[in-house]
Design a protein around this motif. Structure first.
Motif, PDB file in Angstrom:
ATOM      1  N   LYS A 117      -1.970  -7.970 -15.334  1.00 54.98           N
ATOM      2  CA  LYS A 117      -1.393  -7.740 -14.036  1.00 54.98           C
ATOM      3  C   LYS A 117      -0.471  -6.704 -13.766  1.00 54.98           C
ATOM      4  N   VAL A 118      -0.757  -5.742 -13.015  1.00 55.03           N
ATOM      5  CA  VAL A 118       0.389  -4.642 -12.590  1.00 55.03           C
ATOM      6  C   VAL A 118       0.595  -4.667 -11.220  1.00 55.03           C
ATOM      7  N   LEU A 119       2.010  -4.611 -10.845  1.00 55.56           N
ATOM      8  CA  LEU A 119       2.681  -4.611  -9.935  1.00 55.56           C
ATOM      9  C   LEU A 119       2.993  -3.299  -9.453  1.00 55.56           C
ATOM     10  N   PHE A 120       2.748  -2.526  -8.220  1.00 57.24           N
ATOM     11  CA  PHE A 120       3.196  -1.399  -8.102  1.00 57.24           C
ATOM     12  C   PHE A 120       4.067  -1.507  -6.830  1.00 57.24           C
ATOM     13  N   VAL A 121       5.038  -0.934  -6.793  1.00 50.71           N
ATOM     14  CA  VAL A 121       6.109  -1.325  -5.694  1.00 50.71           C
ATOM     15  C   VAL A 121       6.475   0.116  -4.950  1.00 50.71           C
ATOM     16  N   LEU A 180      -0.238  -4.222  -4.984  1.00 50.88           N
ATOM     17  CA  LEU A 180       0.841  -3.077  -4.394  1.00 50.88           C
ATOM     18  C   LEU A 180       1.581  -3.929  -3.232  1.00 50.88           C
ATOM     19  N   PHE A 181       2.806  -3.714  -3.827  1.00 54.49           N
ATOM     20  CA  PHE A 181       4.022  -4.166  -2.828  1.00 54.49           C
ATOM     21  C   PHE A 181       4.546  -2.935  -2.116  1.00 54.49           C
ATOM     22  N   VAL A 182       4.367  -2.966  -0.749  1.00 60.13           N
ATOM     23  CA  VAL A 182       5.072  -1.937   0.058  1.00 60.13           C
ATOM     24  C   VAL A 182       6.186  -2.445   0.963  1.00 60.13           C
ATOM     25  N   THR A 183       7.192  -2.137   0.925  1.00 58.48           N
ATOM     26  CA  THR A 183       8.401  -2.700   1.629  1.00 58.48           C
ATOM     27  C   THR A 183       8.422  -2.306   3.125  1.00 58.48           C
ATOM     28  N   SER A 184       7.547  -1.571   3.448  1.00 60.19           N
ATOM     29  CA  SER A 184       7.589  -1.114   5.160  1.00 60.19           C
ATOM     30  C   SER A 184       6.397  -1.832   5.496  1.00 60.19           C
ATOM     31  N   ASP A 185       5.871  -1.283   6.719  1.00 56.95           N
ATOM     32  CA  ASP A 185       4.752  -1.826   7.636  1.00 56.95           C
ATOM     33  C   ASP A 185       3.746  -0.849   7.408  1.00 56.95           C
ATOM     34  N   GLU A 186       3.648   0.048   6.355  1.00 57.65           N
ATOM     35  CA  GLU A 186       2.524   1.059   6.154  1.00 57.65           C
ATOM     36  C   GLU A 186       1.545   0.415   5.420  1.00 57.65           C
ATOM     37  N   THR A 234      -9.544   1.297  -2.104  1.00 58.31           N
ATOM     38  CA  THR A 234     -10.595   0.736  -3.138  1.00 58.31           C
ATOM     39  C   THR A 234     -10.353  -0.971  -2.933  1.00 58.31           C
ATOM     40  N   GLU A 235     -11.696  -1.507  -3.403  1.00 58.50           N
ATOM     41  CA  GLU A 235     -11.560  -2.971  -3.479  1.00 58.50           C
ATOM     42  C   GLU A 235     -10.786  -3.654  -4.403  1.00 58.50           C
ATOM     43  N   ASN A 236     -10.271  -2.850  -5.434  1.00 57.88           N
ATOM     44  CA  ASN A 236      -9.528  -3.490  -6.417  1.00 57.88           C
ATOM     45  C   ASN A 236      -7.738  -3.518  -6.111  1.00 57.88           C
ATOM     46  N   ILE A 237      -7.509  -3.075  -4.955  1.00 52.24           N
ATOM     47  CA  ILE A 237      -6.061  -3.021  -4.587  1.00 52.24           C
ATOM     48  C   ILE A 237      -5.668  -4.023  -3.750  1.00 52.24           C
ATOM     49  N   GLN A 238      -4.959  -4.873  -4.079  1.00 54.21           N
ATOM     50  CA  GLN A 238      -4.342  -5.949  -3.443  1.00 54.21           C
ATOM     51  C   GLN A 238      -3.231  -5.589  -2.879  1.00 54.21           C
ATOM     52  N   CYS A 239      -2.888  -5.504  -1.428  1.00 56.57           N
ATOM     53  CA  CYS A 239      -1.465  -4.998  -0.773  1.00 56.57           C
ATOM     54  C   CYS A 239      -0.963  -6.021   0.081  1.00 56.57           C
ATOM     55  N   LEU A 240       0.374  -6.082  -0.078  1.00 57.53           N
ATOM     56  CA  LEU A 240       1.594  -6.917   0.471  1.00 57.53           C
ATOM     57  C   LEU A 240       2.528  -6.048   1.269  1.00 57.53           C
ATOM     58  N   ASN A 241       2.420  -6.279   2.540  1.00 56.27           N
ATOM     59  CA  ASN A 241       3.302  -5.598   3.179  1.00 56.27           C
ATOM     60  C   ASN A 241       4.763  -6.442   3.884  1.00 56.27           C
ATOM     61  N   ALA A 242       5.772  -5.902   3.346  1.00 56.45           N
ATOM     62  CA  ALA A 242       7.050  -6.636   3.490  1.00 56.45           C
ATOM     63  C   ALA A 242       7.392  -6.561   4.951  1.00 56.45           C
ATOM     64  N   ASP A 243       7.068  -5.393   5.624  1.00 56.99           N
ATOM     65  CA  ASP A 243       7.563  -4.930   7.308  1.00 56.99           C
ATOM     66  C   ASP A 243       8.838  -4.619   7.312  1.00 56.99           C
ATOM     67  N   LYS A 244       9.499  -4.179   6.552  1.00 57.73           N
ATOM     68  CA  LYS A 244      10.785  -3.947   6.774  1.00 57.73           C
ATOM     69  C   LYS A 244      11.144  -2.437   6.922  1.00 57.73           C
ATOM     70  N   GLN A 245      12.243  -2.171   7.508  1.00 59.53           N
ATOM     71  CA  GLN A 245      12.569  -0.692   7.756  1.00 59.53           C
ATOM     72  C   GLN A 245      13.284  -0.088   6.547  1.00 59.53           C
ATOM     73  N   HIS A 246      14.405  -0.919   6.076  1.00 61.01           N
ATOM     74  CA  HIS A 246      14.648  -0.449   4.850  1.00 61.01           C
ATOM     75  C   HIS A 246      14.498  -1.286   3.561  1.00 61.01           C
ATOM     76  N   ALA A 247      14.356  -0.731   2.307  1.00 57.66           N
ATOM     77  CA  ALA A 247      13.606  -1.161   1.183  1.00 57.66           C
ATOM     78  C   ALA A 247      14.297  -2.293   0.833  1.00 57.66           C
ATOM     79  N   MET A 248      15.718  -2.620   0.924  1.00 53.60           N
ATOM     80  CA  MET A 248      16.634  -3.538   0.446  1.00 53.60           C
ATOM     81  C   MET A 248      16.301  -4.766   1.210  1.00 53.60           C
ATOM     82  N   SER A 249      15.933  -4.688   2.418  1.00 53.27           N
ATOM     83  CA  SER A 249      15.528  -5.841   3.217  1.00 53.27           C
ATOM     84  C   SER A 249      14.356  -6.574   2.947  1.00 53.27           C
TER      85      SER A 249
END
Length: 362
Positions: free
Chosen positions: A13-17, A45-51, A59-74
């Motif tokens: 398992k690999v997580l890209f942030v 793929l963990f994305v800190t924004s809403d993008e 691609t089918e093999n990318i699972q994506c989660l959005n934190a929907d935060k304006q600033h990464a630390m949030s």
């Protein structure tokens, strides 16, 4: 996003942030790495924004989660929660700020995953004395020294990281940017770039619109080389970091009377049809890590003029597939452009030898 745990069984398992999925080379590199991994790896793929993931990269093999935060630390609480649930063996980011967050999360969770931070900017190029950069360098020093591996794009960058942040040499590895040749080739036929006329000599440049990319140098270097010719420059990219820079470029274009020959086209999610249709690609940067765009243009069989921001040995061969100009030097860029205009390049698609990330994430 809920996941089926049975999909993880026996997988690595690999997580890209990342903070953004719509940026430049660093973001494209994440997707290049993801696409290069084999079926033994599960990618998240963990994305800190809403993008969200651009269609071109889905691609089918990318699972994506959005934190929907304006600033990464949030996004820190959500990151901790996802790390606890997903339990990755490897976590990768191209941002030292996000790397800092990942390291803190690892300590809080008492987890044992490995952390990889890919350096985007050579330290000596950001080492300044104002408060912001002093703080940034403190974060960088902590993050890079706490990571399991720091990835440098060139040997020069590797040495600079070791010297500036006092990282143990065995923790810094040079891995040149990988290029997904088949993806680039296929995408180069996906859209029609109607702005570029086949009867013209099309010059293409690509990157975020801010001073580091040196588009102002390129515009001034082309002064006197475009009028009363069929040569046109198309710049792909949107304004970033420096408000008003796009207007500044347009004012330079207008002042030189080149509005009919130089065109600011904005960001293109898929720039490859523009690369493919170009007679010449130009990279005029004052600073760079290791520019993806140069490798991508050469992969598509397009000659390149590039500044000497990195060691191009074995990549750009003067007179064969392009020319190298001195960085931050209008006269040198102009000289290289004139040479390129007068050279009949016999181009073939370049084959770029890629690093195998499957071996890194094992």
């Amino acid at each position: 996003m809920k996941m089926q745990e049975e999909n993880y069984q026996g997988k690595i398992k690999v997580l890209f942030v990342t903070a953004t999925t719509k940026g430049g080379g660093a973001e494209r590199m994440i997707f290049n790495i993801i696409r290069s991994l084999d079926a033994n790896h599960v990618v998240r793929l963990f994305v800190t924004s809403d993008e969200h993931i651009p269609e071109v990269y889905k691609t089918e093999n990318i699972q994506c989660l959005n934190a929907d935060k304006q600033h990464a630390m949030s996004a820190f609480p959500k990151l901790i929660k996802d790390l606890k649930h997903y339990k990755p063996q490897h976590v990768f980011t191209t941002s030292s700020n996000i790397g800092y967050m990942i390291i803190l999360a690892k300590k809080i969770l008492r987890a044992d995953f490995k952390i990889y931070i890919r350096c985007a900017v050579t330290p000596s190029e950001i080492y300044q004395s104002d408060i912001r950069t002093i703080g940034l360098n403190y974060v960088n020093r902590f993050a890079y020294n706490s990571a399991d591996l720091v990835i440098a794009q060139t040997d020069f960058m590797r040495g600079d990281l070791i010297d500036n942040y006092h990282i143990k040499p065995n923790k810094v590895k040079t891995i040149r940017n990988i290029v997904d040749s088949s993806f680039i080739q296929s995408q180069s036929f996906q859209n029609k770039c109607i702005e570029l006329k086949s009867d013209d000599y099309n010059i293409v440049a690509c990157g975020a619109l801010y001073s580091v990319k040196g588009f102002d140098l390129l515009i001034n270097a082309l002064s006197g080389l475009l009028k009363e010719t069929n040569r046109h420059l198309y710049i792909l990219g949107e304004e970033r970091y420096e408000p008003g820079y796009r207007s500044f470029l347009q004012s330079e274009i207008d002042k030189l009377g080149l509005s009919q020959h130089i065109h600011l086209l904005g960001q293109k999610v898929n720039p490859y049809p523009y690369f493919k249709k170009a007679n010449l690609f130009v990279m005029s940067s004052r600073k760079e890590g290791y520019p993806n765009v140069v490798l991508e243009a050469l992969t598509l069989g397009v000659p390149v003029v590039a500044t000497d921001v990195v060691d191009w040995t074995g990549v750009i061969k003067d007179g064969k597939n392009g020319y190298i100009a001195k960085k931050n030097n209008v006269d040198s860029i102009k000289e290289a452009l004139v040479k390129a205009f007068n050279t009949e390049f016999k181009m073939e698609s370049e084959t770029i030898e890629n690093y195998n990330y499957n071996e890194l994430f094992n």
